[in-house]
Design a protein around this motif. Structure first.
Motif, PDB file in Angstrom:
ATOM      1  N   GLU A  51       0.832  -1.205   0.000  1.00  0.00           N
ATOM      2  CA  GLU A  51       0.000   0.000   0.000  1.00  0.00           C
ATOM      3  C   GLU A  51       0.868   1.257   0.000  1.00  0.00           C
ATOM      4  O   GLU A  51       0.558   2.252   0.665  1.00  0.00           O
ATOM      5  N   GLU A  52       1.967   1.232  -0.734  1.00  0.00           N
ATOM      6  CA  GLU A  52       2.935   2.328  -0.704  1.00  0.00           C
ATOM      7  C   GLU A  52       2.305   3.699  -0.927  1.00  0.00           C
ATOM      8  O   GLU A  52       2.539   4.648  -0.157  1.00  0.00           O
ATOM      9  N   LYS A  53       1.487   3.833  -1.955  1.00  0.00           N
ATOM     10  CA  LYS A  53       0.901   5.131  -2.281  1.00  0.00           C
ATOM     11  C   LYS A  53      -0.062   5.601  -1.204  1.00  0.00           C
ATOM     12  O   LYS A  53      -0.020   6.766  -0.771  1.00  0.00           O
ATOM     13  N   ASN A  54      -0.925   4.696  -0.740  1.00  0.00           N
ATOM     14  CA  ASN A  54      -1.914   5.090   0.261  1.00  0.00           C
ATOM     15  C   ASN A  54      -1.283   5.482   1.583  1.00  0.00           C
ATOM     16  O   ASN A  54      -1.672   6.488   2.192  1.00  0.00           O
ATOM     17  N   VAL A  55      -0.323   4.703   2.061  1.00  0.00           N
ATOM     18  CA  VAL A  55       0.272   5.025   3.359  1.00  0.00           C
ATOM     19  C   VAL A  55       1.090   6.312   3.277  1.00  0.00           C
ATOM     20  O   VAL A  55       1.200   7.051   4.264  1.00  0.00           O
ATOM     21  N   THR A  56       1.647   6.602   2.115  1.00  0.00           N
ATOM     22  CA  THR A  56       2.369   7.860   1.937  1.00  0.00           C
ATOM     23  C   THR A  56       1.429   9.044   2.127  1.00  0.00           C
ATOM     24  O   THR A  56       1.784  10.055   2.747  1.00  0.00           O
ATOM     25  N   ASN A  57       0.215   8.913   1.615  1.00  0.00           N
ATOM     26  CA  ASN A  57      -0.752  10.011   1.682  1.00  0.00           C
ATOM     27  C   ASN A  57      -1.478  10.113   3.017  1.00  0.00           C
ATOM     28  O   ASN A  57      -1.785  11.224   3.480  1.00  0.00           O
ATOM     29  N   TYR A  58      -1.759   8.973   3.645  1.00  0.00           N
ATOM     30  CA  TYR A  58      -2.707   8.980   4.759  1.00  0.00           C
ATOM     31  C   TYR A  58      -2.101   8.889   6.158  1.00  0.00           C
ATOM     32  O   TYR A  58      -2.732   9.335   7.120  1.00  0.00           O
ATOM     33  N   ILE A  59      -0.914   8.324   6.300  1.00  0.00           N
ATOM     34  CA  ILE A  59      -0.337   8.195   7.648  1.00  0.00           C
ATOM     35  C   ILE A  59      -0.155   9.554   8.324  1.00  0.00           C
ATOM     36  O   ILE A  59      -0.434   9.687   9.527  1.00  0.00           O
ATOM     37  N   PRO A  60       0.283  10.600   7.614  1.00  0.00           N
ATOM     38  CA  PRO A  60       0.376  11.912   8.283  1.00  0.00           C
ATOM     39  C   PRO A  60      -0.950  12.396   8.849  1.00  0.00           C
ATOM     40  O   PRO A  60      -0.983  13.080   9.880  1.00  0.00           O
ATOM     41  N   LEU A  61      -2.073  12.051   8.198  1.00  0.00           N
ATOM     42  CA  LEU A  61      -3.387  12.467   8.697  1.00  0.00           C
ATOM     43  C   LEU A  61      -3.712  11.776  10.018  1.00  0.00           C
ATOM     44  O   LEU A  61      -4.452  12.321  10.844  1.00  0.00           O
ATOM     45  N   LEU A  62      -3.168  10.598  10.215  1.00  0.00           N
ATOM     46  CA  LEU A  62      -3.355   9.896  11.486  1.00  0.00           C
ATOM     47  C   LEU A  62      -2.398  10.430  12.543  1.00  0.00           C
ATOM     48  O   LEU A  62      -2.787  10.644  13.695  1.00  0.00           O
ATOM     49  N   ALA A  63      -1.156  10.658  12.146  1.00  0.00           N
ATOM     50  CA  ALA A  63      -0.138  11.095  13.106  1.00  0.00           C
ATOM     51  C   ALA A  63      -0.420  12.482  13.655  1.00  0.00           C
ATOM     52  O   ALA A  63       0.017  12.816  14.770  1.00  0.00           O
ATOM     53  N   GLU A  64      -1.159  13.296  12.910  1.00  0.00           N
ATOM     54  CA  GLU A  64      -1.407  14.676  13.317  1.00  0.00           C
ATOM     55  C   GLU A  64      -2.800  14.873  13.909  1.00  0.00           C
ATOM     56  O   GLU A  64      -3.343  15.984  13.901  1.00  0.00           O
ATOM     57  N   GLN A  65      -3.385  13.815  14.444  1.00  0.00           N
ATOM     58  CA  GLN A  65      -4.685  13.914  15.113  1.00  0.00           C
ATOM     59  C   GLN A  65      -4.597  14.749  16.395  1.00  0.00           C
ATOM     60  O   GLN A  65      -3.568  14.740  17.089  1.00  0.00           O
ATOM     61  N   ASN A  66      -5.693  15.480  16.679  1.00  0.00           N
ATOM     62  CA  ASN A  66      -5.767  16.264  17.920  1.00  0.00           C
ATOM     63  C   ASN A  66      -6.233  15.357  19.055  1.00  0.00           C
ATOM     64  O   ASN A  66      -7.422  15.289  19.372  1.00  0.00           O
ATOM     65  N   TYR A  67      -5.301  14.656  19.651  1.00  0.00           N
ATOM     66  CA  TYR A  67      -5.647  13.764  20.757  1.00  0.00           C
ATOM     67  C   TYR A  67      -4.434  13.667  21.683  1.00  0.00           C
ATOM     68  O   TYR A  67      -3.295  13.538  21.205  1.00  0.00           O
ATOM     69  N   PRO A  68      -4.652  13.737  23.002  1.00  0.00           N
ATOM     70  CA  PRO A  68      -3.525  13.848  23.934  1.00  0.00           C
ATOM     71  C   PRO A  68      -2.713  12.573  24.166  1.00  0.00           C
ATOM     72  O   PRO A  68      -1.529  12.653  24.500  1.00  0.00           O
ATOM     73  N   PHE A  87       6.984   3.324   5.861  1.00  0.00           N
ATOM     74  CA  PHE A  87       6.724   3.198   7.302  1.00  0.00           C
ATOM     75  C   PHE A  87       7.961   3.575   8.115  1.00  0.00           C
ATOM     76  O   PHE A  87       7.856   4.260   9.144  1.00  0.00           O
ATOM     77  N   GLU A  88       9.108   3.126   7.688  1.00  0.00           N
ATOM     78  CA  GLU A  88      10.349   3.413   8.428  1.00  0.00           C
ATOM     79  C   GLU A  88      10.650   4.910   8.442  1.00  0.00           C
ATOM     80  O   GLU A  88      11.144   5.449   9.443  1.00  0.00           O
ATOM     81  N   GLU A  89      10.348   5.593   7.350  1.00  0.00           N
ATOM     82  CA  GLU A  89      10.555   7.043   7.306  1.00  0.00           C
ATOM     83  C   GLU A  89       9.613   7.753   8.278  1.00  0.00           C
ATOM     84  O   GLU A  89      10.020   8.683   8.978  1.00  0.00           O
ATOM     85  N   TYR A  90       8.366   7.306   8.331  1.00  0.00           N
ATOM     86  CA  TYR A  90       7.417   7.920   9.256  1.00  0.00           C
ATOM     87  C   TYR A  90       7.760   7.584  10.706  1.00  0.00           C
ATOM     88  O   TYR A  90       7.510   8.386  11.610  1.00  0.00           O
ATOM     89  N   GLU A  91       8.308   6.425  10.941  1.00  0.00           N
ATOM     90  CA  GLU A  91       8.729   6.062  12.292  1.00  0.00           C
ATOM     91  C   GLU A  91       9.806   7.016  12.788  1.00  0.00           C
ATOM     92  O   GLU A  91       9.845   7.377  13.983  1.00  0.00           O
ATOM     93  N   LYS A  92      10.679   7.448  11.887  1.00  0.00           N
ATOM     94  CA  LYS A  92      11.730   8.404  12.254  1.00  0.00           C
ATOM     95  C   LYS A  92      11.154   9.803  12.468  1.00  0.00           C
ATOM     96  O   LYS A  92      11.618  10.560  13.320  1.00  0.00           O
ATOM     97  N   LYS A  93      10.111  10.122  11.693  1.00  0.00           N
ATOM     98  CA  LYS A  93       9.552  11.475  11.722  1.00  0.00           C
ATOM     99  C   LYS A  93       8.629  11.702  12.912  1.00  0.00           C
ATOM    100  O   LYS A  93       8.623  12.795  13.497  1.00  0.00           O
ATOM    101  N   TYR A  94       7.850  10.685  13.275  1.00  0.00           N
ATOM    102  CA  TYR A  94       6.861  10.842  14.343  1.00  0.00           C
ATOM    103  C   TYR A  94       7.224   9.956  15.533  1.00  0.00           C
ATOM    104  O   TYR A  94       7.366   8.737  15.389  1.00  0.00           O
ATOM    105  N   SER A  95       7.300  10.562  16.703  1.00  0.00           N
ATOM    106  CA  SER A  95       7.719   9.819  17.896  1.00  0.00           C
ATOM    107  C   SER A  95       6.659   8.850  18.402  1.00  0.00           C
ATOM    108  O   SER A  95       6.964   7.941  19.174  1.00  0.00           O
ATOM    109  N   ASN A  96       5.401   9.041  17.979  1.00  0.00           N
ATOM    110  CA  ASN A  96       4.318   8.184  18.479  1.00  0.00           C
ATOM    111  C   ASN A  96       3.988   7.033  17.535  1.00  0.00           C
ATOM    112  O   ASN A  96       2.961   6.388  17.678  1.00  0.00           O
ATOM    113  N   ILE A  97       4.875   6.764  16.573  1.00  0.00           N
ATOM    114  CA  ILE A  97       4.656   5.644  15.648  1.00  0.00           C
ATOM    115  C   ILE A  97       5.498   4.440  16.070  1.00  0.00           C
ATOM    116  O   ILE A  97       6.686   4.562  16.347  1.00  0.00           O
ATOM    117  N   ARG A  98       4.833   3.294  16.096  1.00  0.00           N
ATOM    118  CA  ARG A  98       5.484   2.017  16.406  1.00  0.00           C
ATOM    119  C   ARG A  98       5.350   1.116  15.180  1.00  0.00           C
ATOM    120  O   ARG A  98       4.264   0.975  14.618  1.00  0.00           O
TER     121      ARG A  98
END
Length: 368
Positions: A51-68, A87-98
Motif C-alpha cells: 500500500e505504498e501510495k496510500n500510506v504515503t498520503n494517509y499516515i500523516p493524517l493519522l499522526a497529526e490527530q488532535n488527541y492527547p 513506514f520506516e521514514e514515518y517512524e523516524k519522523k513521528y515519535s508516536n509511531i510504532r
C-alpha cells in the motif's frame, strides 16, 4: 395461483416494513450524536500489504490527530513494494509511531489476522482503534469522536467507513448506497441490542475484548473477517455501541470498475456464512424479501391482478423506505443518493444475486 402470489406479496411488504420501520428506524430517527472528549489511551492500528501510495498520503493524517494520548501501530505484512520503507521514514519522523514488521509465515501466509494479532500484541495502549491503509479520517478529531463513545460498560465501538464521491458515475452511487445500507443495518441492530458486525475501516475496542475471545483463533482459517467475524463473536448488547457523528467517519477511494467492486463484494459476502444463526437468518430474510418484492410486483402488475392494491402497497413501501434511507443518508452526509434510490437499489439487488450465485461455484480471493 395469482391470489396466492398476492398474499405472498402482502407478507413480503410486511417484512420489509418491519425491517425499515421497526429496525432501521432506530438509527434513521436517532438524535444527532454528541462528542464528550475523553482522555483514554488509544493505539491506532493500521495493517498494510503493498500500500505504498496510500500510506504515503494517509499516515500523516493519522499522526497529526488532535488527541492527547495515542500511538500509531503500523504493521507491514510482508509487502513486496516500498510500503515498509515508507513506514520506516514515518517512524523516524513521528515519535508516536510504532512499527511491526511481519515476515511470511508458512502456517499463516497471506493471513491478515496473523499480522493484526502481532500488531495488537505490540500495542501499548488500552484501547484499540482500527482503520485500513487505504482509509483516511474526515477530521483531526477522529480519535476524539471514536474514543468519546467508550464507557465503563461499552468497550466496542462500531464506526462508519464511507467512500469518496465521484461525479457522473452511476457505479459510484451504487457503491455508496450499498455502504450506507450496510451501515444502517449493523448500526440499527446494534441499537436494538443485537450487534452482528463492524467494518475494519473504522472500528474500536478495548484490548481485553480481543483476548477474552482468544483473538481470531476461532476463525483464523477464514482469510477475511478480522472485523465482522470478530464483532459477530465478541459483541453483545452490554458491551457494544456506535459512533456516527461526522467527525468519526473515515473515507477511502471506491473501486472504479464494476469488476473490481464485484470481486471486493464477493470477499465481504463470503464471511457472512460464518455468522451466528440468527444473524444469517435475519440477513437472509431481508435480502430475499427485497428480491421477492420486485418479482411479485412484476408478476401481479403484468397480469393486472388487484393492481390498485398492488400499486398502493408499492407506493407505501417506497415512501417509507425513501424516508428511512433519506434520514440515514443525511446522517452519513450522502444526501445526493436520495434521488437515485430506486435505481441504485434495483442494481444492488441483482448484483447481490450475482454474487450469491458466483460464490456457490468458486471461492473469492482474499487478503493480498
Amino acid at each position: 395461483m395469482l391470489i396466492y402470489i398476492f398474499y405472498f406479496f402482502i407478507a413480503i411488504v410486511v417484512v420489509q416494513l418491519f425491517y425499515y420501520l421497526g429496525v432501521f428506524g432506530k438509527f434513521a430517527f436517532a438524535k444527532p450524536q454528541t462528542i464528550t472528549p475523553k482522555n483514554i489511551p488509544v493505539s491506532v492500528i493500521v495493517c498494510a500489504k503493498n500500500e505504498e501510495k496510500n500510506v504515503t498520503n494517509y499516515i500523516p493524517l493519522l499522526a497529526e490527530q488532535n488527541y492527547p494520548d495515542f500511538e500509531i501501530v503500523l504493521i507491514d505484512d510482508a509487502s513486496s513494494d516500498e510500503t515498509l520503507e515508507v513506514f520506516e521514514e514515518y517512524e523516524k519522523k513521528y515519535s508516536n509511531i510504532r512499527l511491526v514488521k511481519v515476515q511470511n509465515n508458512e502456517a499463516f501466509w497471506g493471513n491478515k489476522k496473523y499480522a493484526l494479532t502481532l500488531g495488537i500484541k505490540a500495542s501499548k495502549k488500552e484501547y484499540l482503534l482500527f482503520t485500513d491503509a487505504d482509509c483516511y479520517p474526515t477530521s483531526k478529531d477522529w480519535i476524539t469522536a471514536m474514543a468519546s463513545q467508550f464507557t465503563t460498560e461499552k468497550t466496542i465501538v462500531l464506526g462508519y467507513g464511507g467512500y469518496e464521491k465521484k461525479e457522473n458515475s452511476l457505479l459510484n452511487k451504487v457503491i455508496r448506497f450499498e455502504t450506507i445500507l450496510t451501515a444502517v443495518q449493523y448500526f440499527s441492530w446494534a441499537k436494538s441490542g443485537l450487534p452482528y458486525m463492524g467494518v475494519g475501516r473504522n472500528l474500536a475496542y478495548k484490548k481485553e475484548e480481543f483476548f477474552n475471545v482468544n483473538g481470531f483463533i476461532d476463525h483464523i482459517q477464514v482469510r477475511s473477517g478480522d472485523d465482522d467475524l470478530f464483532i459477530n463473536q465478541a459483541a453483545t448488547k452490554a458491551n457494544t455501541t456506535i459512533a456516527y457523528s461526522p467527525e468519526s467517519f473515515t473515507y477511502s477511494k471506491p473501486k472504479e470498475s464494476y469488476k473490481a467492486w464485484f470481486i471486493q463484494k464477493r470477499r465481504h459476502t463470503s464471511t457472512a456464512n460464518y455468522y451466528k444463526f440468527f444473524d444469517k437468518m435475519q440477513l437472509g430474510l431481508f435480502y430475499s424479501s427485497q428480491l421477492f418484492f420486485f418479482l411479485t410486483v412484476i408478476v401481479l402488475l403484468a397480469f393486472q391482478f388487484q393492481w390498485i392494491a398492488v400499486v398502493a402497497l408499492l407506493a407505501t413501501r417506497y415512501t417509507i423506505v425513501w424516508i428511512v434511507m433519506g434520514f440515514s443518508a443525511g446522517k452519513f452526509r450522502e444526501r445526493d443518493l436520495k434521488i437515485w434510490f430506486p435505481i441504485v437499489e434495483i442494481m444492488l439487488i441483482f448484483t447481490q444475486i450475482n454474487i450469491f450465485i458466483t460464490n456457490i461455484f468458486s471461492k473469492p480471493v482474499h487478503w493480498k
